[in-house]
Write a protein that holds these residues in place. Structure first.
Motif, PDB file in Angstrom:
ATOM      1  N   LEU A 173       9.795   4.265  -9.073  1.00  0.00           N
ATOM      2  CA  LEU A 173       9.587   3.868  -7.676  1.00  0.00           C
ATOM      3  C   LEU A 173       8.338   4.504  -7.072  1.00  0.00           C
ATOM      4  N   HIS A 174       7.725   5.422  -7.830  1.00  0.00           N
ATOM      5  CA  HIS A 174       6.605   6.179  -7.247  1.00  0.00           C
ATOM      6  C   HIS A 174       5.525   5.255  -6.689  1.00  0.00           C
ATOM      7  N   ASP A 175       5.050   4.339  -7.519  1.00  0.00           N
ATOM      8  CA  ASP A 175       3.909   3.521  -7.096  1.00  0.00           C
ATOM      9  C   ASP A 175       4.294   2.596  -5.945  1.00  0.00           C
ATOM     10  N   LYS A 176       5.570   2.192  -5.952  1.00  0.00           N
ATOM     11  CA  LYS A 176       6.013   1.282  -4.881  1.00  0.00           C
ATOM     12  C   LYS A 176       5.960   2.010  -3.541  1.00  0.00           C
ATOM     13  N   ILE A 177       6.368   3.256  -3.538  1.00  0.00           N
ATOM     14  CA  ILE A 177       6.381   3.952  -2.257  1.00  0.00           C
ATOM     15  C   ILE A 177       4.953   4.305  -1.821  1.00  0.00           C
ATOM     16  N   VAL A 178       4.081   4.519  -2.793  1.00  0.00           N
ATOM     17  CA  VAL A 178       2.677   4.764  -2.410  1.00  0.00           C
ATOM     18  C   VAL A 178       2.143   3.507  -1.704  1.00  0.00           C
ATOM     19  N   SER A 179       2.569   2.348  -2.166  1.00  0.00           N
ATOM     20  CA  SER A 179       2.162   1.100  -1.476  1.00  0.00           C
ATOM     21  C   SER A 179       2.745   1.079  -0.061  1.00  0.00           C
ATOM     22  N   ASN A 180       4.005   1.522   0.073  1.00  0.00           N
ATOM     23  CA  ASN A 180       4.633   1.548   1.410  1.00  0.00           C
ATOM     24  C   ASN A 180       3.844   2.452   2.359  1.00  0.00           C
ATOM     25  N   ILE A 181       3.336   3.578   1.815  1.00  0.00           N
ATOM     26  CA  ILE A 181       2.537   4.485   2.679  1.00  0.00           C
ATOM     27  C   ILE A 181       1.302   3.731   3.185  1.00  0.00           C
ATOM     28  N   GLN A 182       0.684   3.005   2.259  1.00  0.00           N
ATOM     29  CA  GLN A 182      -0.525   2.266   2.662  1.00  0.00           C
ATOM     30  C   GLN A 182      -0.207   1.214   3.722  1.00  0.00           C
ATOM     31  N   GLU A 183       0.965   0.582   3.562  1.00  0.00           N
ATOM     32  CA  GLU A 183       1.337  -0.467   4.527  1.00  0.00           C
ATOM     33  C   GLU A 183       1.480   0.097   5.942  1.00  0.00           C
ATOM     34  N   VAL A 184       2.114   1.254   6.053  1.00  0.00           N
ATOM     35  CA  VAL A 184       2.290   1.795   7.416  1.00  0.00           C
ATOM     36  C   VAL A 184       0.985   2.384   7.941  1.00  0.00           C
ATOM     37  N   ARG A 185       0.199   2.983   7.025  1.00  0.00           N
ATOM     38  CA  ARG A 185      -1.085   3.567   7.436  1.00  0.00           C
ATOM     39  C   ARG A 185      -2.004   2.461   7.965  1.00  0.00           C
ATOM     40  N   ALA A 186      -1.988   1.318   7.276  1.00  0.00           N
ATOM     41  CA  ALA A 186      -2.861   0.209   7.677  1.00  0.00           C
ATOM     42  C   ALA A 186      -2.524  -0.263   9.090  1.00  0.00           C
ATOM     43  N   ARG A 187      -1.317   0.023   9.539  1.00  0.00           N
ATOM     44  CA  ARG A 187      -0.899  -0.423  10.884  1.00  0.00           C
ATOM     45  C   ARG A 187      -0.939   0.715  11.898  1.00  0.00           C
ATOM     46  N   GLY A 188      -1.613   1.795  11.523  1.00  0.00           N
ATOM     47  CA  GLY A 188      -1.895   2.853  12.501  1.00  0.00           C
ATOM     48  C   GLY A 188      -1.009   4.070  12.441  1.00  0.00           C
ATOM     49  N   ALA A 189      -0.010   4.089  11.527  1.00  0.00           N
ATOM     50  CA  ALA A 189       0.917   5.243  11.486  1.00  0.00           C
ATOM     51  C   ALA A 189       0.183   6.511  11.072  1.00  0.00           C
ATOM     52  N   LYS A 190       0.697   7.637  11.587  1.00  0.00           N
ATOM     53  CA  LYS A 190       0.217   8.948  11.121  1.00  0.00           C
ATOM     54  C   LYS A 190       1.168   9.368  10.006  1.00  0.00           C
ATOM     55  N   THR A 191       0.680   9.489   8.794  1.00  0.00           N
ATOM     56  CA  THR A 191       1.591   9.708   7.661  1.00  0.00           C
ATOM     57  C   THR A 191       1.676  11.180   7.254  1.00  0.00           C
ATOM     58  N   ILE A 192       2.904  11.637   7.113  1.00  0.00           N
ATOM     59  CA  ILE A 192       3.159  13.011   6.662  1.00  0.00           C
ATOM     60  C   ILE A 192       3.914  12.859   5.351  1.00  0.00           C
ATOM     61  N   VAL A 193       3.284  13.216   4.268  1.00  0.00           N
ATOM     62  CA  VAL A 193       3.784  12.831   2.956  1.00  0.00           C
ATOM     63  C   VAL A 193       4.307  14.054   2.198  1.00  0.00           C
ATOM     64  N   LEU A 194       5.531  13.937   1.703  1.00  0.00           N
ATOM     65  CA  LEU A 194       6.100  14.980   0.852  1.00  0.00           C
ATOM     66  C   LEU A 194       5.977  14.489  -0.581  1.00  0.00           C
TER      67      LEU A 194
END
Ligand code: F6R
Length: 613
Positions: free
Chosen positions: A530-551
């Motif tokens: 699932l690693h790569d899938k969630i990295v895509s999810n991070i990009q999806e929210v970042r692209a819409r302006g989210a401030k991402t805090i990643v563990l």
């Protein structure tokens, strides 16, 4: 919910009772009150707000010295949290004082009857009726114990009741149905309390009280009967921790202390139960191997944080044993007609062992013929006592209202059980067992590493404390971690927070993302599918302006360019990651509450040990 203390003995009762209330304040802090018996009178004092208000009131106008006293710290159910509704409640003539934890469900009809008989009630509580009923009953059966036994038979619902009488200076009488009560047996003195922490500084000898029992304590005796007056054999036990374990020990907050204790709590829960070959020994587990081999369904039931530990354990149990697992909120479970058979195992998880929703769910399961295994942190509490078997977590006393170390130890205990089950059923996972054992054994050190590095979350809390909402995303075992991160933030920082399965984002929640919205993402280890899938999810929210805090685990560089902040976790297999990833989220919620100026250990509206449904 609600803390209760009673004392008889040579010490100044008020001091013992106030000290006990201080240790029980985590159970409720809407108001507090005491009553002492002195000079043929009951002297009572009660105040809305925290215990400190009551102490200030007593300091300005001291109560008389006394050998007998009771005290109460309230989590309001019936009636606003004001001075009048605070406990103790006295009979009209002031001869009897009562404190109560629980809900008397038939109080309205009892109250109406009393009013019809000319009694004037002062408060809006369900408790006050008991003081008046007792005052009437002692006219018929003058012995206070007999009177309480009689009155209890007319009550429905859940209650611990503790009573003193003005003409009985060396006697405290108490009754218990569905709410907790323990006796502390001292030398020439005895104690009653909702839990042992109230008297642990005086004695470690405790007695469990069973359902529908009455106890009468004097300085030199403890008499226990059922509601009909028949003597009851009691189980006495020694509390294994001491008063220091229930102190802050140099920390500003219980929660910070308990977060820091997690490496030890996990190590203690593993101790003596697993060797490095992966062999699990749960010698005291009272479930026979024939039953374990025949289990065809496991239902885990619990509330809040304990429920989240069950959601995590489901992945491990199914993976290691191939037995289907359902995880259900205890407050929902028994109301949906669940399918249970003698080959079903219900696992009830509870730190306190007193949560009413969980207790009712497990009772229901037993009535339907299922066996119940309790995962519990509190020796002698009701849930393990009423279960077929128990695995205790060894987290030590958890005082802060927000659960931390209990959560990690619940996961560990459930993993041990899953391995034991796999071992017993021969669903051997061979080589893997020793790898899992090694990984579990390494967890205390790894949690220590997380504690060393997680202090950076303070800066993040300062940066985003004005956010209106914070989201948490995870997948697989990271999903319940996200739910737990959001729950901690709601309860401590009083803000909107939600945990989502990251894969669900695109099915709706992504509409919530706007410029600057903080989003925590729990990234599984690099080798997880699932690693790569969630990295895509991070990009999806970042692209819409989210401030991402990643563990993310050490060395995972794939997230660097999409993360506003990164929290590093030691490398471990996916199933172990919740034991590490939860820790920075606990510290974050604690820091957010601190930055906002809120009371971390006693958040508003909450109480530890929820003994009402
Ligand atoms: C949250 C929290 C609660 C408890 C829940 C169950 O931080 O502490 O959600 O987890 O009330 O309590 P126990 O485990 O005592 O049954």
């Amino acid at each position: 919910m609600c803390g209760i203390v009673g004392y008889v003995g040579p010490q100044q009762a008020l001091d013992v009772v106030i000290e006990g209330l201080r240790r029980l304040e985590y159970r409720g802090y809407d108001s507090a009150g005491v009553a002492v018996v002195a000079g043929g009178e009951i002297n009572s004092r009660k105040k809305a707000g925290k215990l400190a208000n009551l102490e200030a009131d007593i300091a300005s106008n001291p109560l008389e010295r006394s050998s007998t006293g009771i005290g109460h710290t309230r989590w309001a159910t019936h009636g606003a949290p004001n001075d009048v509704n605070a406990h103790p409640h006295l009979s009209e003539d002031g001869s009897i004082a009562v404190i109560h934890n629980g809900i008397i469900e038939n109080f309205a009809s009892l109250r109406d009857k009393l009013i019809g008989e000319g009694v004037s009630l002062r408060s809006q509580t369900d408790t006050e009726v008991v003081a008046h009923l007792l005052a009437k009953q002692v006219l018929v059966t003058p012995n206070l114990g007999d009177a309480l036994r009689e009155v209890c038979q007319s009550l429905t619902g859940a209650f611990t009741l503790v009573v003193v009488q003005k003409d009985n200076p060396d006697l405290v009488v108490a009754a218990r149905r569905n709410s907790p009560l323990v006796v502390g047996r001292g030398q020439g003195e005895n104690f009653l309390a909702s839990d042992v922490s109230a008297f642990i500084a005086h004695t470690r000898n405790a007695i469990e009280l069973g359902q529908d029992q009455v106890v009468e304590i004097t300085p030199n005796s403890v008499k226990v009967t059922d509601f009909q007056g028949n003597p009851v054999d009691v189980v006495e036990y020694e509390v294994t921790w001491d008063a220091a374990a229930a102190e802050k020990g140099g920390y500003d907050l219980f929660m910070l202390k308990e977060i820091a204790e997690q490496p030890k709590a996990v190590a203690d829960t593993l101790l003596g139960r697993i060797d490095l070959s992966g062999k699990v020994s749960l010698d005291d587990l009272a479930l026979d191997k024939k039953f374990l081999k025949n289990i065809d369904k496991i239902i885990i039931t619990a509330c809040g944080t304990a429920y989240h530990s069950g959601l995590i354990a489901k992945y491990a149990i199914e993976h290691w044993t191939r037995i289907p697992v359902e995880v259900e909120l205890a407050s929902e479970f028994r109301y949906r007609d669940p399918i249970l058979t003698p080959t079903s195992l219900v696992v009830a998880i509870s730190q306190s062992g007193e949560t009413m929703d969980t207790l009712m769910a497990m009772r229901y399961a037993r009535e339907q013929g299922a066996k119940v295994l309790a995962i519990c942190n509190t020796n002698g509490s009701t849930i393990p006592r009423e279960s077929d078997a128990v695995i205790y977590t060894h987290a030590g006393p958890e005082i802060a209202v927000a659960s931390t170390k209990a959560f990690l130890t619940q996961i560990v205990a459930l993993y041990l059980f899953a391995m034991y089950l796999a071992q017993t059923r021969g669903t051997g996972f061979g080589e893997a067992a020793s790898e899992i054992a090694l990984e579990l054994a390494s967890m205390p050190n790894k949690i220590d590493l997380v504690l060393d590095t997680a202090q950076g979350v303070k800066k993040i809390a300062e940066e985003i404390h004005n956010a209106n909402s914070i989201l948490f995303l995870g997948r697989s075992v990271g999903f319940p971690v996200a739910l737990e991160g959001a729950l901690k933030l709601k309860e401590l920082a009083y803000m909107h927070a939600e945990g989502f399965a990251a894969g669900e984002l695109k099915h709706g929640p992504i509409a919530l993302i706007e410029d600057g919205l903080p989003v925590f993402v729990i990234v599984p280890p690099v080798e997880d599918e699932l690693h790569d899938k969630i990295v895509s999810n991070i990009q999806e929210v970042r692209a819409r302006g989210a401030k991402t805090i990643v563990l993310a685990e050490e060395g995972d560089e794939s997230i660097n360019e999409f993360a506003d902040h990164i929290m590093r976790l030691p490398k471990c297999p996916s199933l172990m990651q919740p034991l590490l990833a939860t820790v920075p989220l606990q510290i974050f919620s604690c820091e957010m509450a601190t930055v906002k100026g809120y009371d971390v250990d006693q958040p508003r509206n909450l109480a530890k040990s929820v003994t009402v449904e």
